[in-house]
Enzyme design. Structure first.
Site, PDB file in Angstrom:
ATOM      1  N   LYS A   1     -11.879  -1.750   6.835  1.00 18.34           N
ATOM      2  CA  LYS A   1     -11.102  -2.543   7.937  1.00 18.34           C
ATOM      3  C   LYS A   1     -11.176  -2.329   8.852  1.00 18.34           C
ATOM      4  CE  LYS A   1      -8.784  -2.936   3.714  1.00 18.34           C
ATOM      5  NZ  LYS A   1      -7.764  -1.987   3.528  1.00 18.34           N
TER       6      LYS A   1
ATOM      7  N   ASP B   1      -1.400   6.547   6.514  1.00 15.07           N
ATOM      8  CA  ASP B   1      -2.612   5.658   6.067  1.00 15.07           C
ATOM      9  C   ASP B   1      -2.512   4.773   7.388  1.00 15.07           C
ATOM     10  OD1 ASP B   1      -4.097   3.912   5.099  1.00 15.07           O
ATOM     11  OD2 ASP B   1      -2.946   3.240   3.361  1.00 15.07           O
TER      12      ASP B   1
ATOM     13  N   TRP C   1       0.650  -1.315   0.187  1.00 12.08           N
ATOM     14  CA  TRP C   1      -0.086   0.127  -0.302  1.00 12.08           C
ATOM     15  C   TRP C   1       0.649   1.792  -0.136  1.00 12.08           C
ATOM     16  CZ3 TRP C   1      -4.121  -1.315  -2.093  1.00 12.08           C
ATOM     17  CH2 TRP C   1      -4.990  -2.056  -1.446  1.00 12.08           C
TER      18      TRP C   1
HETATM   19  C1  LIG Z   1      -7.032  -2.302   2.191  1.00 10.88           C
HETATM   20  C2  LIG Z   1      -5.768  -0.970   2.524  1.00 10.88           C
HETATM   21  C3  LIG Z   1      -6.023   0.160   1.173  1.00 10.88           C
HETATM   22  C4  LIG Z   1      -6.617  -0.054   0.061  1.00 10.88           C
HETATM   23  O1  LIG Z   1      -8.032   0.670   0.083  1.00 10.88           O
HETATM   24  P1  LIG Z   1      -9.311   1.092  -0.923  1.00 10.88           P
HETATM   25  O2  LIG Z   1     -10.211   1.528   0.132  1.00 10.88           O
HETATM   26  O3  LIG Z   1      -9.598  -0.494  -1.458  1.00 10.88           O
HETATM   27  O4  LIG Z   1      -8.934   1.533  -2.473  1.00 10.88           O
HETATM   28  C5  LIG Z   1      -5.096   0.983   1.381  1.00 10.88           C
HETATM   29  N1  LIG Z   1      -4.191   1.186   2.626  1.00 10.88           N
HETATM   30  C6  LIG Z   1      -4.251   0.170   3.488  1.00 10.88           C
HETATM   31  C7  LIG Z   1      -3.432   0.405   4.386  1.00 10.88           C
HETATM   32  C8  LIG Z   1      -5.043  -0.616   3.404  1.00 10.88           C
HETATM   33  O5  LIG Z   1      -5.271  -1.727   4.132  1.00 10.88           O
END
Ligand SMILES: *Cc1c(COP(=O)(O)O)cnc(C)c1O
Length: 361
Positions: A195, A171, A101
């Protein structure tokens, strides 16, 4: 009705209480005679849902008043572009590459400016967090970017990087609301909610106000991708993901009732310890991550034998433990044990792993 123990990395388990409440309110939300799905986003009822959700996440995280809380769409992946478009004032940013990511965010930023990779753990398949105490931070960097919890590899920054005074952007998709956080250490905290917080379709971005530019630095940035648009309109520039925000709001209230982020941390540490202690003592299963960098949320493990891994995943599924297969890029297994996973789920998983070990050694 039979609910399984769902170890999915995302979309993931939600508190049963929240799902029940939503079910009860499905046909008639608080006497409005309609579902939240059917309601105008300009209605009083929805405005209170939005306002309460914002206040509750502010209370939970202790978000100072000079930070905006935005409820957006496009997934965390859209933020990979919005961040450089809106914050690359000098056209330079530093990225720490600790997994897929972070790498994707870094690659996206390269479209808009000079995105430096100032550290990486790619040399050992992202199984650790690099030392970030003295990085070669660019003098002109507009920000330093991290993925705080690496969902796929199961590592977490337990110490934030030394950004040498530059703005930190994180993030936190897979560790959102899992433990207390000092918001003031960050310029921007954002995450997709699917998540640990709610259903897919909502991204929450918490942004220090002074960072939001009047105009993005990239010419012709679409109106929807300007944080200013969203901040000025209170997340209501266009139709927001109303139902998703409503469920997030319920999850915030559930966390408050559980005792807030301090209590969440205790709960999450307890669960993670049960699983890591088992992995550390097992002769068959082993964790794949440097112990000091282990995540509380995502726990990857292997047997060292691909066939045995597949057998385990299959038998676990039959026993009611779902989604234990590792990410398609790394194989093995991964148990995601987010806030809503009860302790009992982890205890039962570990008991099952113990039986599997006996039967297969
Ligand atoms: C799942 C995830 C993403 C991607 O998320 P989307 O909403 O599918 O774009 C980005 N960063 C992390 C840390 C993730 O776990």
């Amino acid at each position: 009705m039979a609910r399984v123990y769902n170890f999915s990395a995302g979309p993931a388990v939600l508190p049963e209480e929240v799902l029940k409440e939503a079910a009860e309110e499905m046909l008639d939300y608080k006497g409005t005679g309609m579902s939240v799905m059917e309601m105008s986003h300009r209605s009083k009822a929805f405005q209170s849902i939005l306002d309460e959700a914002e206040q509750d996440i502010r209370d939970l995280m202790g978000i100072p008043s000079n930070y905006k809380v935005l409820f957006l769409q496009g997934g965390a992946s859209q933020q990979f572009a919005m961040i450089p478009m809106n914050f690359m004032k000098n056209g330079v940013a530093d990225y720490i590459i600790t997994g897929q990511w972070a790498k994707k965010a870094w690659q996206e930023a390269q479209k808009y400016g000079k995105a430096n990779a100032v550290a990486s753990s790619a040399d050992k398949t992202f199984s650790y967090i690099p030392d970030c105490s003295d990085l070669p931070i660019d003098d002109n960097a507009d920000y330093v970017y991290i993925c705080e919890n690496n969902t796929i590899y199961g590592t977490k920054f337990h110490t934030l990087p030394n950004t040498k005074g530059k703005t930190l952007i994180a993030d936190v998709s897979s560790c959102f609301l899992s433990e207390p956080v000092d918001v003031e250490k960050y310029g921007v905290i954002y995450g997709g909610v699917q998540k640990n917080v709610g259903p897919a379709g909502v991204v929450i971005a918490i942004i220090r106000e002074d960072l939001i530019p009047e105009k993005p630095y990239i010419e012709n940035t679409p109106t929807m991708l300007q944080y200013k648009t969203q901040a000025d309109a209170g997340s209501l520039y266009n139709t927001p993901p109303c139902y998703g925000i409503y469920i997030c709001g319920k999850v915030f209230k559930w966390i408050k009732k559980m005792g807030g982020l301090e209590a969440m941390k205790v709960h999450n540490e307890k669960k993670a310890k049960i699983l890591y202690d088992f992995l550390d003592s097992s002769k068959l299963f082993k964790g794949t991550v440097n112990p000091a960098d282990r995540s509380l949320m995502n726990v990857p493990f292997v047997t060292g034998n691909e066939e045995l891994d597949a057998k385990f995943v299959k038998e676990a599924k039959e026993a009611g433990f779902e989604n234990l297969k590792g990410h398609r890029t790394v194989g093995g297994m991964r148990a995601s044990i987010y806030n809503a996973m009860p302790i009992e789920g982890v205890e039962k998983l570990v008991a099952f792993m113990g039986e599997f070990e006996k039967a297969n050694s």
